[in-house]
Design an enzyme around this catalytic site. Structure first.
Site, mmCIF file in Angstrom:
data_model
loop_
_atom_site.group_PDB
_atom_site.id
_atom_site.type_symbol
_atom_site.label_atom_id
_atom_site.label_comp_id
_atom_site.label_asym_id
_atom_site.label_seq_id
_atom_site.Cartn_x
_atom_site.Cartn_y
_atom_site.Cartn_z
ATOM 1 N N GLU A 1 7.174 -12.810 -15.019
ATOM 2 C CA GLU A 1 6.520 -11.816 -14.139
ATOM 3 C C GLU A 1 6.034 -10.598 -14.917
ATOM 4 O OE1 GLU A 1 8.826 -9.921 -11.102
ATOM 5 O OE2 GLU A 1 10.665 -10.074 -12.240
ATOM 6 N N ARG B 1 4.095 0.842 -6.333
ATOM 7 C CA ARG B 1 4.073 -0.144 -5.251
ATOM 8 C C ARG B 1 3.007 -1.205 -5.465
ATOM 9 N NH1 ARG B 1 6.467 2.339 -0.695
ATOM 10 N NH2 ARG B 1 5.093 1.350 0.797
ATOM 11 N N TRP C 1 -3.145 -2.361 -1.518
ATOM 12 C CA TRP C 1 -2.833 -3.650 -2.146
ATOM 13 C C TRP C 1 -3.441 -4.684 -1.228
ATOM 14 C CZ3 TRP C 1 1.387 -7.536 -1.441
ATOM 15 C CH2 TRP C 1 1.454 -8.420 -2.518
ATOM 16 N N LYS D 1 5.917 -3.937 -5.682
ATOM 17 C CA LYS D 1 7.366 -3.711 -5.717
ATOM 18 C C LYS D 1 8.036 -4.264 -4.469
ATOM 19 C CE LYS D 1 11.353 -2.455 -7.086
ATOM 20 N NZ LYS D 1 12.023 -3.346 -8.074
ATOM 21 N N LYS E 1 12.109 -13.087 -14.937
ATOM 22 C CA LYS E 1 11.919 -11.834 -15.694
ATOM 23 C C LYS E 1 10.850 -12.005 -16.754
ATOM 24 C CE LYS E 1 13.549 -8.941 -13.616
ATOM 25 N NZ LYS E 1 13.524 -9.765 -12.486
ATOM 26 N N HIS F 1 14.946 -35.971 -16.376
ATOM 27 C CA HIS F 1 14.271 -36.753 -15.323
ATOM 28 C C HIS F 1 12.796 -36.418 -15.238
ATOM 29 C CE1 HIS F 1 18.091 -38.387 -13.994
ATOM 30 N NE2 HIS F 1 18.599 -37.184 -14.165
ATOM 31 N N GLU G 1 16.737 -16.462 -12.977
ATOM 32 C CA GLU G 1 16.390 -15.032 -13.096
ATOM 33 C C GLU G 1 15.834 -14.736 -14.473
ATOM 34 O OE1 GLU G 1 15.888 -12.933 -10.987
ATOM 35 O OE2 GLU G 1 15.818 -11.032 -12.074
ATOM 36 N N CYS H 1 0.828 -1.204 0.000
ATOM 37 C CA CYS H 1 0.000 0.000 0.000
ATOM 38 C C CYS H 1 0.866 1.259 0.000
ATOM 39 C CB CYS H 1 -0.874 0.017 1.246
ATOM 40 S SG CYS H 1 -1.836 -1.489 1.455
ATOM 41 N N ASN I 1 -0.801 0.632 6.095
ATOM 42 C CA ASN I 1 -0.045 -0.301 5.264
ATOM 43 C C ASN I 1 0.539 -1.342 6.208
ATOM 44 O OD1 ASN I 1 1.463 -1.642 3.354
ATOM 45 N ND2 ASN I 1 3.208 -0.260 3.536
ATOM 46 N N GLY I 2 0.221 -2.622 5.963
ATOM 47 C CA GLY I 2 0.732 -3.690 6.822
ATOM 48 C C GLY I 2 -0.387 -4.672 7.138
HETATM 49 C C1 AGP Z 1 11.920 -9.236 -8.859
HETATM 50 O O1 AGP Z 1 11.807 -8.981 -10.272
HETATM 51 C C2 AGP Z 1 10.609 -9.518 -8.244
HETATM 52 N N1 AGP Z 1 9.777 -8.379 -8.401
HETATM 53 C C3 AGP Z 1 10.628 -10.059 -6.830
HETATM 54 O O2 AGP Z 1 10.964 -11.411 -6.956
HETATM 55 C C4 AGP Z 1 11.621 -9.433 -5.809
HETATM 56 O O3 AGP Z 1 12.943 -9.734 -6.192
HETATM 57 C C5 AGP Z 1 11.366 -10.076 -4.431
HETATM 58 O O4 AGP Z 1 10.049 -9.760 -4.035
HETATM 59 C C6 AGP Z 1 12.348 -9.603 -3.343
HETATM 60 O O5 AGP Z 1 12.183 -8.236 -3.135
HETATM 61 P P1 AGP Z 1 13.304 -7.453 -2.276
HETATM 62 O O6 AGP Z 1 14.606 -7.608 -3.018
HETATM 63 O O7 AGP Z 1 12.826 -6.040 -2.210
HETATM 64 O O8 AGP Z 1 13.381 -8.107 -0.920
#
Ligand code: AGP
Length: 608
Positions: A488, A27, A75, A603, A485, A504, A481, A2, A101-102
């Site tokens: 997501e 966010r 969120w 984020k 990428k 396997h 990674e 949030c 937020n939380g």
């Molecule tokens: C990365 O592209 C993702 N958005 C996500 O996996 C992110 O790396 C993960 O949530 C960890 O976030 P942080 O590095 O802020 O702890």
């Protein structure tokens, strides 16, 4: 996660709050709302949907006159996205409003207690319980009511609160969820993050856990939850205002990819002095480094992927055993931490709930935690015993790129430092590796220059249904990674697989035309990976290879090859990931996806 914005001062609050919330859109959110005091009462407008729904509802804030207010982008955690579940939440008489937020972890028993006292709830949220608790404890003194509530709730919160009977002040409270306050000649501000206030002030104060801020139009007071007044020191944000804007790129993600040469250089340079690696913030003597018997790396998502890479690099260079965990597993598996263990948590935002919990779990067991963090002043940065910052600047795109690259080189520095102190790297090798490190920014720049070629290749796969990334050793970490990428931001299903493991079972999914990206940057494994490429080609796959210049052998088995410049194999992730970032980006752009704010994602995941 949030977003919270609050304002009290000489100007109209609503436009300032809307502007600030817009800067926090990155966010991730599903609804938005505002509460503004109009001189007689608190008016509240809130709705599910993007911020422009609220802007239209309030004619850009014009229909909500007043010089103090709080705003929120939600969120969803408890309760689906809806108008009723949107914030602000308020008490029965609408004389108290709160944004949050939380997660209030004990909201259900508290909600039951309040309902037994006759309170009626309008929403499914945990937050609403705060509004009624404030109502219950408010006897004319806002600070007293707030502290009483804080002593009863458990969980994480950043709060903005206002009381109709006190139209000359607003309140901010923080526990675990990030919150800052700021001031300029026109008033005072609350925000979840710096970009929301940069337009108005560069002087901000990070609110720490269990602190309450009383903001008036021309000053702020800080208190503990025991109502003791405390002094705080503001910091000056030296980010260029544009740093939080796109700077001419179509998306923040592309802008941030192109910032990677700088962020890698900014992370490396301050720590290389007279051909040696100096990481003062480690606060570890050579003896301390020699005493380390095992390293536990804990992180989430892409940060976890850098941790997997670091396992190979640290074990290879320093010969220290490394165990890597995703934080959500680490915190609940009762990990075995033994004498001589060093815990390293990696986080861009420094607010990821699982990673923060893993940090606290390790410290509770008496182990020191090193944080590798990007956001200065974030929770993990402040709670870790020592912090090694990745100087990547604000990363706005949900999909991390520049922070990921900065984390990698921070980990290389750590591995080289430990390896040198422990006598595992000769002076000659060390000198050569330092040169290789210093070349990375230019080599990344070179690879970014390839974007048109990658874009053309990516355009072929906007309709793909399944894409596989395979590799061995560090190449497997790179594949993780690359796969994340792609999926997501383009929403195309993708998997990363240890190349030797495909046969396997999973190889049964390979069909005619299935794209398999084979990462092969480790010379000692070139032949093994070629064999795996032949395996999948025999079953109809189209094989994209990402490999080192000079590895011509691979052209026998690949349908399309992307070469990366020569570097130390331990550093190959920093280069091989660039074409894979561009590939995922251009597939997502080709599909018309919301690249910077992908669906369902935030984020920073500040809730479990
Ligand atoms: C990365 O592209 C993702 N958005 C996500 O996996 C992110 O790396 C993960 O949530 C960890 O976030 P942080 O590095 O802020 O702890």
């Amino acid at each position: 996660m949030c977003g919270i914005v609050g304002y009290i001062g000489k100007k109209q609050a609503a436009p300032i709050i809307l502007d600030g919330l817009a800067k926090l859109e990155y966010r991730g959110y599903d609804s938005a709302g505002m509460a503004i005091y109009d001189g007689e009462k608190i008016n509240i407008k809130k709705s599910v949907g993007r911020l422009n729904v609220l802007e239209n509802l309030t004619h850009g804030g014009e229909t909500m006159p007043g010089v103090l207010g709080i705003g929120h982008t939600r969120w969803a955690t408890h309760g689906a996205p809806s108008d009723e579940n949107s914030h602000p939440h308020f008490n029965k008489d609408e004389t108290i409003a709160v944004v949050h937020n939380g997660i209030i972890e004990n909201y259900l028993p508290l909600k039951k207690k309040m309902m037994d006292k006759g309170y009626e709830f309008r929403s499914e949220t945990d937050t609403e319980v705060l509004a009624h608790l404030l109502d219950y404890y408010y006897k004319g003194n806002p600070l007293e009511a707030i502290t009483k509530v804080l002593h009863r709730v458990e969980g994480s919160y950043a709060l903005g609160i206002m009381f109709a009977e006190h139209p000359d002040e607003i309140f901010a409270v923080r526990k675990d969820s990030p919150l800052i306050v700021g001031q300029n000649d026109d008033g005072c501000f609350i925000a979840s993050d710096v970009p929301a206030v940069l337009k108005y002030t560069r002087t901000v104060t990070y609110v720490e856990n269990q602190e309450i801020v009383r903001l008036r139009d021309d000053h702020m007071h800080f208190y503990t939850v025991d109502e003791e007044e405390i002094q705080k020191t503001p910091v000056t944000i030296d980010w260029d205002a544009n740093a939080a804007e796109k700077g001419g790129y179509e998306h923040f993600m592309l802008k941030e990819m192109y910032e990677q040469p700088k962020t890698v250089n900014d992370t490396i340079s301050p720590r290389i002095k007279e051909n040696d690696i100096v990481i003062e913030e480690l606060n570890m003597s050579d003896e301390d480094i020699l005493a380390v018997k095992k390293i536990h790396i804990v992180a989430c998502g892409s940060a976890y992927h850098t941790g997997v890479t670091a396992k190979y690099v640290i074990e290879g260079l320093a010969r220290i055993p490394v165990e890597v965990d995703v934080a959500s597993e680490f915190r609940y598996r009762n990990p075995i931490l033994e004498e001589g263990a060093l815990v390293v948590v990696i986080s861009q935002s420094g607010e990821t709930a699982d990673t923060l919990a893993a940090l606290r779990e390790s410290q509770a067991r008496g182990f020191k935690v090193l944080g590798i963090v990007n956001v200065v002043g974030s929770s993990i940065a402040r709670e870790a015993d020592n912090v090694m910052y990745t100087w990547a600047g604000p990363e706005i795109a949900v999909a991390t790129t520049k922070a990921y690259s900065a984390q990698l080189v921070a980990l290389y520095l750590l591995a080289m430092k430990f390896g040198k102190v422990r006598g595992k790297i000769s002076d000659a090798e060390f000198k050569e590796m330092l040169n290789d490190l210093k070349c990375l920014p230019d080599q990344i720049e070179l690879l970014l220059g390839n974007k048109e070629r990658i874009q053309r290749f990516a355009n072929r796969y906007v309709g793909a249904k399944d894409v596989f990334f395979i590799g061995r050793g560090i190449d497997y970490a790179i594949s993780m990674e690359g796969s994340l990428k792609l999926k997501e931001i383009s929403y195309i299903h993708s998997e990363a697989y240890a190349a030797g493991e495909l046969k396997h079972g999973t190889i049964s999914l390979i069909e005619e035309g299935t794209l398999v990206a084979a990462v092969s940057t480790q010379p000692a494994l070139f032949q093994k990976t070629i064999s795996n490429m032949v395996e999948v080609k025999a079953r109809g796959a189209f094989v994209l290879a990402v490999t080192c210049e000079g590895n011509k052998e691979i052209e026998k088995a690949a349908d399309y090859v992307i070469y990366i410049p020569e570097t130390n194999p331990y550093f190959a992730n920093s280069l091989a990931i660039i074409p894979l970032q561009l590939f995922g980006y251009y597939v997502a752009v080709g599909k018309g996806c919301d690249v910077d704010k992908p669906r369902n994602l935030a984020k920073s995941v500040t809730v479990e």
